[in-house]
Design a protein around this motif. Sequence first.
Motif, PDB file in Angstrom:
ATOM      1  N   THR A  17      36.497 -15.437 -50.638  1.00  0.00           N
ATOM      2  CA  THR A  17      37.656 -16.057 -51.253  1.00  0.00           C
ATOM      3  C   THR A  17      38.892 -15.578 -50.499  1.00  0.00           C
ATOM      4  O   THR A  17      39.029 -14.388 -50.231  1.00  0.00           O
ATOM      5  CB  THR A  17      37.760 -15.660 -52.752  1.00  0.00           C
ATOM      6  N   SER A  18      39.778 -16.493 -50.186  1.00  0.00           N
ATOM      7  CA  SER A  18      40.947 -16.145 -49.386  1.00  0.00           C
ATOM      8  C   SER A  18      42.044 -15.527 -50.229  1.00  0.00           C
ATOM      9  O   SER A  18      41.981 -15.510 -51.461  1.00  0.00           O
ATOM     10  CB  SER A  18      41.505 -17.392 -48.708  1.00  0.00           C
ATOM     11  N   GLU A  19      43.063 -15.072 -49.528  1.00  0.00           N
ATOM     12  CA  GLU A  19      44.304 -14.686 -50.181  1.00  0.00           C
ATOM     13  C   GLU A  19      44.985 -15.962 -50.658  1.00  0.00           C
ATOM     14  O   GLU A  19      44.521 -17.061 -50.361  1.00  0.00           O
ATOM     15  CB  GLU A  19      45.204 -13.949 -49.190  1.00  0.00           C
ATOM     16  N   THR A  20      46.096 -15.843 -51.377  1.00  0.00           N
ATOM     17  CA  THR A  20      46.823 -17.041 -51.790  1.00  0.00           C
ATOM     18  C   THR A  20      47.877 -17.384 -50.740  1.00  0.00           C
ATOM     19  O   THR A  20      48.402 -16.513 -50.053  1.00  0.00           O
ATOM     20  CB  THR A  20      47.492 -16.864 -53.166  1.00  0.00           C
ATOM     21  N   TYR A  21      48.157 -18.662 -50.630  1.00  0.00           N
ATOM     22  CA  TYR A  21      49.132 -19.196 -49.682  1.00  0.00           C
ATOM     23  C   TYR A  21      50.188 -19.974 -50.452  1.00  0.00           C
ATOM     24  O   TYR A  21      49.871 -20.637 -51.439  1.00  0.00           O
ATOM     25  CB  TYR A  21      48.448 -20.130 -48.677  1.00  0.00           C
ATOM     26  N   LEU A  22      51.421 -19.907 -49.968  1.00  0.00           N
ATOM     27  CA  LEU A  22      52.511 -20.624 -50.638  1.00  0.00           C
ATOM     28  C   LEU A  22      52.330 -22.134 -50.565  1.00  0.00           C
ATOM     29  O   LEU A  22      52.691 -22.852 -51.497  1.00  0.00           O
ATOM     30  CB  LEU A  22      53.863 -20.238 -50.036  1.00  0.00           C
ATOM     31  N   THR A  23      51.782 -22.615 -49.461  1.00  0.00           N
ATOM     32  CA  THR A  23      51.602 -24.056 -49.298  1.00  0.00           C
ATOM     33  C   THR A  23      50.146 -24.396 -49.022  1.00  0.00           C
ATOM     34  O   THR A  23      49.398 -23.587 -48.457  1.00  0.00           O
ATOM     35  CB  THR A  23      52.460 -24.591 -48.133  1.00  0.00           C
ATOM     36  N   LYS A  24      49.776 -25.589 -49.390  1.00  0.00           N
ATOM     37  CA  LYS A  24      48.432 -26.081 -49.122  1.00  0.00           C
ATOM     38  C   LYS A  24      48.215 -26.188 -47.609  1.00  0.00           C
ATOM     39  O   LYS A  24      47.136 -25.910 -47.101  1.00  0.00           O
ATOM     40  CB  LYS A  24      48.237 -27.443 -49.788  1.00  0.00           C
ATOM     41  N   TYR A  25      49.264 -26.564 -46.895  1.00  0.00           N
ATOM     42  CA  TYR A  25      49.198 -26.678 -45.444  1.00  0.00           C
ATOM     43  C   TYR A  25      48.774 -25.354 -44.808  1.00  0.00           C
ATOM     44  O   TYR A  25      47.948 -25.338 -43.888  1.00  0.00           O
ATOM     45  CB  TYR A  25      50.560 -27.135 -44.904  1.00  0.00           C
ATOM     46  N   SER A  26      49.325 -24.245 -45.284  1.00  0.00           N
ATOM     47  CA  SER A  26      48.962 -22.927 -44.749  1.00  0.00           C
ATOM     48  C   SER A  26      47.489 -22.626 -44.973  1.00  0.00           C
ATOM     49  O   SER A  26      46.808 -22.102 -44.083  1.00  0.00           O
ATOM     50  CB  SER A  26      49.818 -21.841 -45.388  1.00  0.00           C
ATOM     51  N   ALA A  27      46.982 -22.960 -46.138  1.00  0.00           N
ATOM     52  CA  ALA A  27      45.556 -22.757 -46.426  1.00  0.00           C
ATOM     53  C   ALA A  27      44.706 -23.624 -45.502  1.00  0.00           C
ATOM     54  O   ALA A  27      43.702 -23.174 -44.956  1.00  0.00           O
ATOM     55  CB  ALA A  27      45.257 -23.063 -47.884  1.00  0.00           C
ATOM     56  N   GLU A  28      45.124 -24.867 -45.311  1.00  0.00           N
ATOM     57  CA  GLU A  28      44.384 -25.776 -44.438  1.00  0.00           C
ATOM     58  C   GLU A  28      44.378 -25.290 -42.988  1.00  0.00           C
ATOM     59  O   GLU A  28      43.351 -25.380 -42.311  1.00  0.00           O
ATOM     60  CB  GLU A  28      44.981 -27.184 -44.516  1.00  0.00           C
ATOM     61  N   LYS A  29      45.502 -24.774 -42.510  1.00  0.00           N
ATOM     62  CA  LYS A  29      45.575 -24.267 -41.147  1.00  0.00           C
ATOM     63  C   LYS A  29      44.669 -23.050 -40.962  1.00  0.00           C
ATOM     64  O   LYS A  29      44.042 -22.879 -39.920  1.00  0.00           O
ATOM     65  CB  LYS A  29      47.013 -23.919 -40.762  1.00  0.00           C
ATOM     66  N   THR A  30      44.587 -22.200 -41.972  1.00  0.00           N
ATOM     67  CA  THR A  30      43.704 -21.034 -41.885  1.00  0.00           C
ATOM     68  C   THR A  30      42.249 -21.477 -41.853  1.00  0.00           C
ATOM     69  O   THR A  30      41.446 -20.944 -41.082  1.00  0.00           O
ATOM     70  CB  THR A  30      43.959 -20.076 -43.060  1.00  0.00           C
TER      71      THR A  30
END
Length: 58
Positions: free
Chosen positions: A27-40
Amino acid sequence: MYFSIRKASNGQYYFVIRSSNNEIVATSETYLTKYSAEKTIESIKNGISPSSIVIDMT
């Protein structure tokens, strides 16, 4: 293996990596934006650098 993006109760985004038998691998850390999660996720899918180090904290 597959990824699922979710929204946390605080409004931030995180992702879960699951194996083919549906067990949670990470499970990942939390990201401010969905875009950041998608890029990771894309970075993970494209492979990790062979020079990455492992720190054993046990």
